[in-house]
Design an enzyme around this catalytic site. Structure first.
Site, PDB file in Angstrom:
ATOM      1  CB  SER A 140      -0.901   0.002   1.245  1.00  0.00           C
ATOM      2  OG  SER A 140      -1.510   1.250   1.448  1.00  0.00           O
ATOM      3  CE1 TYR A 152      -4.172  -3.045   5.043  1.00  0.00           C
ATOM      4  CE2 TYR A 152      -3.622  -0.756   4.559  1.00  0.00           C
ATOM      5  CZ  TYR A 152      -3.947  -2.034   4.124  1.00  0.00           C
ATOM      6  OH  TYR A 152      -4.041  -2.293   2.780  1.00  0.00           O
TER       7      TYR A 152
END
Length: 255
Positions: A140, A152
């Site tokens: 990401s 995350y």
């Protein structure tokens, strides 16, 4: 790397980016296997993807992974691309003592990082048997600059580091190529809590991936991930501010 006539595993392939990858790759005449935790979603995906094999499997559970690996070795001995797309994200306040930040971060780290290592390790022997093979880890933009999802973000930063190490190690011992797909904010149900409606389409991410795979571009920075990355290289502080300003604007727009 060839983009047709491959046998491809996509974890977390029943929705979002994984589903769009499966659609595009099957259109390119690849044999595709998708996994997911939710049987109903897998069945819905199967309707859209009649030539795709679906296997209910949770990458975070060892027994599921062992069963998946056994099936792949038995039924798909020509497996040559593994796309580690399954992920888990939780939105919580890391400053709140009652938020169980430790437990939630441990869950995210296990799914997004450690589970990738386990699956790759178990599938390396079959990949090494192929004339051309690849591992694709989906990280990401937050691998470079963290956003609202603290656990995350940390798990994707760990995955980015691991991917670089794996690429170097396999280049010395095999012909396996290691790619990293780095999407920005994407318009999926997965990212809806942080304003995903303002992100790019999952289809755009899939198209960027296939184009980069064909060119052997190992770090695939999609959309504004490239801009944030370049800003990060010149000024990490400015990149952090830009990343979180965009997030705040997205959340305001959706409130």
């Amino acid at each position: 790397m060839k983009t047709t006539k491959n046998t491809i595993l996509i974890t977390g392939g029943s929705a979002g980016i994984g589903l769009e990858l499966a659609k595009l790759l099957t259109q390119n005449h690849n044999k595709v296997i998708i996994t997911g935790r939710n049987q109903e979603r897998l069945q819905q995906a199967a309707i859209q993807l009649p030539n795709v094999t679906t296997i209910a499997s949770d990458v975070s559970k060892e027994a599921d992974v062992n069963n998946l690996v056994n099936t792949l070795y038995t039924d798909f001995p020509d497996l040559n691309i593994v796309i580690n797309n399954a992920g888990h994200a939780l939105l919580y306040d890391i400053t709140n003592p009652t938020a169980n930040a430790f437990g939630k971060a441990a869950d995210e780290m296990h799914t997004n990082y450690l589970s990738v290592i386990r699956l790759n390790e178990k599938l390396l022997p079959i990949l090494k048997n192929q004339p051309e093979a690849a591992i694709v880890n989906v990280s990401s933009i937050v691998a470079f600059v963290p956003g609202a999802l603290a656990g995350y973000s940390a798990s994707k930063a760990a995955l980015h580091s691991y991917t670089q190490s794996l690429r170097m190690a396999l280049a010395e011992t095999s012909a396996i190529k290691v790619f990293e797909l780095m999407p920005p904010l994407v318009d999926t149900e997965f990212s809806r809590p942080i304003g995903g409606q303002n992100g790019i389409s999952a289809r755009a991410v899939a198209e960027a991936f296939v184009n980069a795979l064909e060119k052997n571009e190992y770090e695939i920075r999609v959309g504004n991930t490239e801009q944030i990355y370049q800003l990060f290289r010149s000024s990490p502080e400015a990149a952090l501010q830009a990343m979180n300003k965009s997030r705040e604007q997205a959340q305001t727009h959706n409130s």
